[in-house]
Scaffold this active site. Structure first.
Site, PDB file in Angstrom:
ATOM      1  N   CYS A   5      27.508  12.497  28.522  1.00 54.10           N
ATOM      2  CA  CYS A   5      27.107  11.214  29.115  1.00 54.10           C
ATOM      3  C   CYS A   5      27.115  10.170  28.003  1.00 54.10           C
ATOM      4  O   CYS A   5      27.808  10.339  27.010  1.00 54.10           O
ATOM      5  CB  CYS A   5      25.765  11.305  29.843  1.00 54.10           C
ATOM      6  SG  CYS A   5      24.309  11.477  28.787  1.00 54.10           S
ATOM      7  N   ASN A   8      23.251  11.099  25.572  1.00 53.55           N
ATOM      8  CA  ASN A   8      22.814  12.496  25.540  1.00 53.55           C
ATOM      9  C   ASN A   8      21.288  12.637  25.581  1.00 53.55           C
ATOM     10  O   ASN A   8      20.698  13.489  24.940  1.00 53.55           O
ATOM     11  CB  ASN A   8      23.397  13.211  24.318  1.00 53.55           C
ATOM     12  CG  ASN A   8      23.253  14.727  24.360  1.00 53.55           C
ATOM     13  OD1 ASN A   8      22.965  15.325  23.338  1.00 53.55           O
ATOM     14  ND2 ASN A   8      23.439  15.354  25.495  1.00 53.55           N
ATOM     15  N   CYS A  10      19.720  11.752  28.953  1.00 50.63           N
ATOM     16  CA  CYS A  10      19.358  11.795  30.387  1.00 50.63           C
ATOM     17  C   CYS A  10      20.259  12.754  31.162  1.00 50.63           C
ATOM     18  O   CYS A  10      19.908  13.900  31.390  1.00 50.63           O
ATOM     19  CB  CYS A  10      19.438  10.408  31.027  1.00 50.63           C
ATOM     20  SG  CYS A  10      18.279   9.200  30.376  1.00 50.63           S
ATOM     21  N   ARG A  11      21.430  12.264  31.545  1.00 44.25           N
ATOM     22  CA  ARG A  11      22.292  13.019  32.449  1.00 44.25           C
ATOM     23  C   ARG A  11      22.882  14.281  31.840  1.00 44.25           C
ATOM     24  O   ARG A  11      22.805  15.359  32.438  1.00 44.25           O
ATOM     25  CB  ARG A  11      23.421  12.120  32.965  1.00 44.25           C
ATOM     26  CG  ARG A  11      22.919  11.012  33.864  1.00 44.25           C
ATOM     27  CD  ARG A  11      24.014  10.028  34.181  1.00 44.25           C
ATOM     28  NE  ARG A  11      24.277   9.176  33.017  1.00 44.25           N
ATOM     29  CZ  ARG A  11      25.216   8.251  32.975  1.00 44.25           C
ATOM     30  NH1 ARG A  11      26.011   8.065  34.016  1.00 44.25           N
ATOM     31  NH2 ARG A  11      25.374   7.505  31.894  1.00 44.25           N
ATOM     32  N   SER A  12      23.506  14.180  30.677  1.00 45.03           N
ATOM     33  CA  SER A  12      24.160  15.375  30.125  1.00 45.03           C
ATOM     34  C   SER A  12      23.169  16.470  29.725  1.00 45.03           C
ATOM     35  O   SER A  12      23.469  17.652  29.958  1.00 45.03           O
ATOM     36  CB  SER A  12      25.114  15.034  28.978  1.00 45.03           C
ATOM     37  OG  SER A  12      24.467  14.383  27.918  1.00 45.03           O
ATOM     38  N   ASP A 114      23.427   6.499  36.059  1.00 43.61           N
ATOM     39  CA  ASP A 114      22.529   6.528  34.913  1.00 43.61           C
ATOM     40  C   ASP A 114      21.129   6.096  35.364  1.00 43.61           C
ATOM     41  O   ASP A 114      20.935   4.945  35.757  1.00 43.61           O
ATOM     42  CB  ASP A 114      23.042   5.584  33.831  1.00 43.61           C
ATOM     43  CG  ASP A 114      22.285   5.710  32.519  1.00 43.61           C
ATOM     44  OD1 ASP A 114      21.238   6.398  32.486  1.00 43.61           O
ATOM     45  OD2 ASP A 114      22.746   5.127  31.528  1.00 43.61           O
TER      46      ASP A 114
END
Length: 143
Positions: A5, A8, A10-12, A114
């Site tokens: 993401c 690195n 939140c999402r990933s 995001d």
């Protein structure tokens, strides 16, 4: 397998934690899952506390995560790179030019939004989207 993401945090990392857990649940032990960001400004930081809280509420543990920036050299050692949105996909595709022929794909069937600048509930929504996508990746890896 690398999940990517922006920063690195939140999402990933959510993708990494969930995909690892679902692979373990399925008995697939030969797949290594890591995560990183297209930028390095959060390198060394833990994941966003709201992301960690969303994971915790669903029974996952993301406390050991530390952010890092994707390194172009990793294309030589990854079998698959999964981007959280089309912007990351484009950035990774540019970085991959001249490197090993590694598939780069979206993690989910659509962009994972995001949640960083939104309300806490956005992290739970992202987690649900990632869980569904992780189930599809596990099915694909089972063949």
């Amino acid at each position: 397998m690398e999940v990517v993401c922006t920063g690195n945090i939140c999402r990933s990392p959510i993708g990494e934690v969930v995909l690892r857990a679902k692979l373990a649940e399925a008995g697939i032990e030969d797949v290594v899952v890591t995560s990183s960001g297209t930028g390095g400004w959060h390198a060394g930081d833990p994941m966003d506390s709201r992301a960690a809280a969303a994971l915790h509420r669903r029974g996952y543990d993301g406390r050991s995560h530390r952010a890092r920036e994707f390194d172009r050299a990793w294309f030589d050692s990854r079998d698959l790179v999964l981007a959280m949105d089309t912007g990351h996909l484009a950035a990774l595709t540019r970085q991959s030019r001249g490197r090993a022929d590694v598939p780069i794909s979206l993690f989910a069937d659509a962009d994972v939004p995001d949640p960083y600048y939104g309300a806490d509930a956005g992290f739970d929504e992202v987690l649900q989207q990632i869980e569904k996508a992780a189930d599809r990746w596990v099915s694909r890896l089972r063949g």
